[in-house]
Design an enzyme around this catalytic site. Sequence first.
Site, PDB file in Angstrom:
ATOM      1  N   GLU A 167       0.833  -1.221  -0.109  1.00 11.95           N
ATOM      2  CA  GLU A 167       0.180   0.011   0.004  1.00 11.95           C
ATOM      3  C   GLU A 167       0.896   1.224   0.036  1.00 11.95           C
ATOM      4  OE1 GLU A 167      -2.997  -0.823  -0.654  1.00 11.95           O
ATOM      5  OE2 GLU A 167      -3.905  -2.193   0.601  1.00 11.95           O
ATOM      6  N   HIS A 203      -7.690  -0.933   7.883  1.00 14.25           N
ATOM      7  CA  HIS A 203      -8.702  -1.579   7.751  1.00 14.25           C
ATOM      8  C   HIS A 203      -9.668  -1.754   8.799  1.00 14.25           C
ATOM      9  CE1 HIS A 203      -5.814  -3.790   4.727  1.00 14.25           C
ATOM     10  NE2 HIS A 203      -6.184  -2.627   4.388  1.00 14.25           N
ATOM     11  N   TYR A 231     -16.457  17.369  16.069  1.00 10.73           N
ATOM     12  CA  TYR A 231     -15.066  16.954  16.257  1.00 10.73           C
ATOM     13  C   TYR A 231     -14.488  16.254  14.899  1.00 10.73           C
ATOM     14  CZ  TYR A 231     -16.767  17.556  20.913  1.00 10.73           C
ATOM     15  OH  TYR A 231     -17.415  18.201  22.052  1.00 10.73           O
TER      16      TYR A 231
END
Length: 215
Positions: free
Chosen positions: A70, A91, A116
Site C-alpha cells: 500500500e 482496515h 469533532y
Amino acid sequence: MSIVDELIAAGRALVDAGLSPGTSGNISARDDDRILVSGTGTSLGALRPEDFAILAADGTVHGGAKASKETPLHVGFYQRDPAHHAVVHVHSPQATAFSCTAPWSEVSAVPPLTPYFVMRVGRAPLLPYRMPGSPQLGTDVLEEPGTFRAALLANHGSVVAGASIAEAVERAVELEEACRIALLTAGTDRRELSAEQVAELAQRWNSPWSVATVH
C-alpha cells in the site's frame, strides 16, 4: 524519541484502539528526504526497528524491510502536500464498513454529524475501489480535487495524513468514530450539522471541507 520509536508506539496505539486487526494496515513518516513505511506482513502492534522500509521521496525503495504493497497511498499524500509528515492506513471495522456504503456527498463520504469530525479530520472523500497494492491508489490521492487529509477507500478502509505521527493517529481514531456514529444513525431521522455550522468550524479550526479549490 526517534522517528522509528514514534512509529512503533503509534502502531501499538492503533492496535490498542481496535483499528488494525491481524497484520492489516500500515503506517509511515517522512523524515527529511526519506520515507519510513512499515513492511509488508507486519503487525502494527509488534513493530520492530527492522520492520521498516526506507524510501526516497518518489517512492523508490532504498533499503530496509520489504515495503508494504500500500506504499503508493503514502507516497501520494506526501507528494500532494509537504505539510503531511505521517500517514496511517487501516482496515478498521467501522471505516471499512462505511466505505462499503454510498458516500454522503461528493464533498465527503462521511456526514458532518459531530463538530469533532469537522474540526479534527475535515472532509473525507470516497476514493474509488482499486485492487489492494495498485499504484492507482496513489494516483487517486493526487488527483482528488480540493484539500483533504483523510479519505475512505471504497470497500477497503481508511487513510489519513497528519503533520505529525501523533496527529495522524488521532485523525484515524476520530474518523473511525465518525464512521461508527454514521452507521449507528443510518436509516434514522438524524440531525446533521448545517452548512453554516460546518463552515464556522472549518474556518475556526483551519479544517478542509470545501472542494472549491482544485489541487
